[in-house]
Design an enzyme around this catalytic site. Structure first.
Site, PDB file in Angstrom:
ATOM      1  N   ASN A 159       0.841  -1.178   0.000  1.00  0.00           N
ATOM      2  CA  ASN A 159       0.000   0.000   0.000  1.00  0.00           C
ATOM      3  C   ASN A 159       0.886   1.240   0.000  1.00  0.00           C
ATOM      4  OD1 ASN A 159      -2.600   1.559   0.554  1.00  0.00           O
ATOM      5  ND2 ASN A 159      -1.296   2.266   2.214  1.00  0.00           N
ATOM      6  N   GLU A 160       0.744   2.072  -1.017  1.00  0.00           N
ATOM      7  CA  GLU A 160       1.323   3.417  -1.027  1.00  0.00           C
ATOM      8  C   GLU A 160       2.815   3.473  -0.732  1.00  0.00           C
ATOM      9  OE1 GLU A 160      -0.863   6.211   1.305  1.00  0.00           O
ATOM     10  OE2 GLU A 160      -2.577   6.151  -0.057  1.00  0.00           O
ATOM     11  N   ASN A 296      -4.888   5.074  -4.978  1.00  0.00           N
ATOM     12  CA  ASN A 296      -5.442   5.840  -3.866  1.00  0.00           C
ATOM     13  C   ASN A 296      -5.321   7.301  -4.233  1.00  0.00           C
ATOM     14  OD1 ASN A 296      -5.511   3.351  -2.653  1.00  0.00           O
ATOM     15  ND2 ASN A 296      -4.074   3.853  -0.994  1.00  0.00           N
ATOM     16  N   GLU A 374      -8.540   3.531  -2.743  1.00  0.00           N
ATOM     17  CA  GLU A 374      -8.874   4.440  -1.635  1.00  0.00           C
ATOM     18  C   GLU A 374      -9.287   5.782  -2.194  1.00  0.00           C
ATOM     19  OE1 GLU A 374      -6.075   5.184   1.577  1.00  0.00           O
ATOM     20  OE2 GLU A 374      -5.510   3.064   1.616  1.00  0.00           O
ATOM     21  N   SER A 427      -6.395   6.936  12.375  1.00  0.00           N
ATOM     22  CA  SER A 427      -5.584   7.577  11.337  1.00  0.00           C
ATOM     23  C   SER A 427      -4.176   7.818  11.868  1.00  0.00           C
ATOM     24  CB  SER A 427      -6.245   8.895  10.934  1.00  0.00           C
ATOM     25  OG  SER A 427      -5.332   9.702  10.243  1.00  0.00           O
ATOM     26  N   TYR A 436     -13.520   8.880   8.365  1.00  0.00           N
ATOM     27  CA  TYR A 436     -13.722   8.612   6.943  1.00  0.00           C
ATOM     28  C   TYR A 436     -14.832   7.606   6.668  1.00  0.00           C
ATOM     29  CZ  TYR A 436      -9.145  10.592   5.449  1.00  0.00           C
ATOM     30  OH  TYR A 436      -8.075  11.401   5.152  1.00  0.00           O
TER      31      TYR A 436
HETATM   32  C1  BGP Z   1      -3.673   6.665   2.935  1.00  0.00           C
HETATM   33  C2  BGP Z   1      -3.445   5.400   3.683  1.00  0.00           C
HETATM   34  C3  BGP Z   1      -4.505   5.016   4.636  1.00  0.00           C
HETATM   35  C4  BGP Z   1      -5.269   6.159   5.271  1.00  0.00           C
HETATM   36  C5  BGP Z   1      -5.557   7.275   4.305  1.00  0.00           C
HETATM   37  C6  BGP Z   1      -6.099   8.526   4.924  1.00  0.00           C
HETATM   38  O1  BGP Z   1      -2.457   7.289   2.796  1.00  0.00           O
HETATM   39  O2  BGP Z   1      -3.244   4.311   2.818  1.00  0.00           O
HETATM   40  O3  BGP Z   1      -3.899   4.134   5.536  1.00  0.00           O
HETATM   41  O4  BGP Z   1      -4.801   6.528   6.476  1.00  0.00           O
HETATM   42  O5  BGP Z   1      -4.440   7.634   3.539  1.00  0.00           O
HETATM   43  O6  BGP Z   1      -5.060   9.279   5.432  1.00  0.00           O
HETATM   44  P1  BGP Z   1      -5.121   9.997   6.825  1.00  0.00           P
HETATM   45  O7  BGP Z   1      -5.535   8.928   7.782  1.00  0.00           O
HETATM   46  O8  BGP Z   1      -3.744  10.494   7.080  1.00  0.00           O
HETATM   47  O9  BGP Z   1      -6.095  11.085   6.688  1.00  0.00           O
END
Ligand code: BGP
Length: 467
Positions: A159-160, A296, A374, A427, A436
């Site tokens: 992931n990312e 995402n 995402e 988060s 979210y």
């Molecule tokens: C992405 C990640 C998630 C999630 C999302 C929202 O970067 O894959 O794990 O956290 O972002 O981000 P945040 O929780 O920082 O708002």
């Protein structure tokens, strides 16, 4: 007239192990860097988060009730291998078998990520993906998952990769909190892409049934003005955050233009990197074997030239207007005040996803298919007597769905969408007030409440019409 989505369009909800499971040190789970990091920060921890470790039957049943076809989730590496390699923790293995069985019972398709920001602590302390030894441990762990969990059809390696590397070594908001180290950042990006390629090749050369891909965070970059300097700054930011990873994924090497930009960024920061050319053999082999690309996307950026010392303030509290992002030799991401943005200073620009999708089709024609893995709105939801009227989230989603549908009409092969997140989750740097979920979680009682958006999502899923 209302836009439509294809009949077979998959509608999903996304989660990640560390952000939902809780149960951080029970049933043999090994530690991750976040455990101690969050305790040291003293703001919040990921225990019990959304208590998915125990509540998974409730959440999976909610998927069923709300016509959410697929659950994006990740396996916690340290539940399987508490130290990252070596001895297997059977209780961890059993747990995921139970989750997959529950999915099957309700006809929910699991969409499983192997690594979502949670390298086991022993390997993390030993350099994480800067250490080439750990690539091998990751690949062994991935192979273990392919062999063990044959209930899973859809696999994502990472992931990312970009946020994983930059949050650790560029913005420093993730442990080990290193800032502005471009050499570490780019080395980690490359090493993770090399690890991805190895896992893809093992999967494709094995007799596994299923599909494999990678989830990238891709954020469009636009120049802040027509000046050549700003146009170039946007180009540099894009080369590092989009092209470097997309080249690695779909070409199996870095194009000359990408490398020229990367070297310019490194030089401006008085540093350099070395990439072993042999890695490209494995990467080129994998380049045409990705079954899908996971994207995402939450934001787009407008970039202005910036050559002074790097400066960063990451808005983690939801105090609007505090974010600062200036990287020497790349650029400054400015706040366009004419666009809406969230309390965390994330610009809302649904058209960005359209630009991105059309561009991928053009620049990487071997992409095969795309899932939006995402997208969603981080919001301070209000809860009144079990009712959560999150119209802003519905507006956000509608905007994105319309532009995704437009891209599909223009021939981009987008097969599904996963909202971040299924239920409210923990988060990483924001804790619990940035919600979210389609389902509101009362973190005291762990009770779930469908938000207005959950009913909207259900209707869209049932009718494939963007209402
Ligand atoms: C992405 C990640 C998630 C999630 C999302 C929202 O970067 O894959 O794990 O956290 O972002 O981000 P945040 O929780 O920082 O708002």
């Amino acid at each position: 007239e209302l836009r439509k989505l294809p009949e077979d369009f998959l509608m999903g909800g996304a989660t990640a192990a560390y952000q939902v499971e809780g149960a951080l040190d029970i049933d043999g789970k090994g530690p991750v860097a976040w455990d101690t990091f969050l305790v040291e920060k003293g703001r919040y921890t990921a225990e019990p988060a959304s208590d998915f470790y125990h509540q998974y039957p409730v959440d999976i049943e909610l998927c069923k009730k709300f016509k959410i076809d697929s659950l994006r989730m990740s396996i916690a590496w340290s539940r399987i291998f508490p130290k990252g390699y070596g001895e297997v923790n059977q209780k961890g293995v059993d747990y995921y078998h139970q989750v997959f069985a529950e999915c099957k019972k309700h006809g929910i398709t699991p969409f499983v990520t192997i690594h979502h920001f949670d390298t086991p602590k022993a390997l993390f302390d030993d350099g994480d993906f800067l250490n080439r030894e750990n690539i091998k441990h990751f690949v062994d762990y991935a192979k273990f998952c392919f062999d063990e969990f044959d209930e899973v059809y859809y696999w994502s390696t990472f992931n990312e990769i970009y946020p994983a590397a930059t949050n650790q070594y560029l913005t420093g908001v993730f442990p080990p909190e290193i800032k502005f180290d471009l050499s570490k950042t780019i080395t980690a990006l490359h090493n993770m892409m090399y690890a991805h390629a190895q896992a893809v090749n093992i999967f494709k050369e094995g007799s596994y049934e299923g599909e494999i891909g990678v989830v990238h965070s891709l954020e469009p970059k636009y120049p802040a003005s027509d000046s050549p300097e700003d146009i170039h700054a946007a180009e540099l930011d894009d080369a590092l955050s989009v092209k470097f990873l997309m080249d690695a994924t779909y070409l199996g090497y870095y194009s000359e233009h990408t490398m020229a930009c990367i070297n310019e960024i490194l030089a401006a920061n008085n540093t350099s990197i070395s990439i072993d050319e042999n890695d490209f053999v494995e990467m080129k082999k994998a380049a045409n074997r990705n079954d899908y690309l996971g994207i995402n996307n939450y934001v787009s950026h407008w970039v202005k030239a910036y050559n002074d010392e790097s400066q960063m303030f990451y808005n983690t509290t939801g105090e609007k207007g505090t974010q600062v992002y200036r990287i020497k030799g790349i650029g400054e991401r400015i706040q366009r005040t004419d666009l809406p943005r969230t309390d965390w200073d994330w610009l809302i620009y649904p058209e960005g996803i359209y630009d991105l999708l059309v561009r991928i089709k053009k620049d990487y024609p071997n992409y095969q298919k795309i899932y939006i893995t995402e997208n969603g709105l981080g919001y301070k939801d209000t809860f009144e007597d079990g009712i959560i009227l999150d119209d802003d989230r519905i507006d956000y989603l509608r905007g994105y769905f319309n532009y995704i549908s437009k891209a599909i009409d223009e021939g981009v092969n987008v097969k599904g969408y996963f909202i971040w997140s299924l239920m409210d989750v923990f988060s990483w740097v924001n804790g619990y007030n940035k919600r979210y979920g389609l389902f509101y979680v009362d973190f005291e009682t762990q009770k779930r409440y469908p938000k207005e958006s959950a009913y909207w999502y259900k209707l869209v899923s049932e009718t494939k019409t963007i209402i």
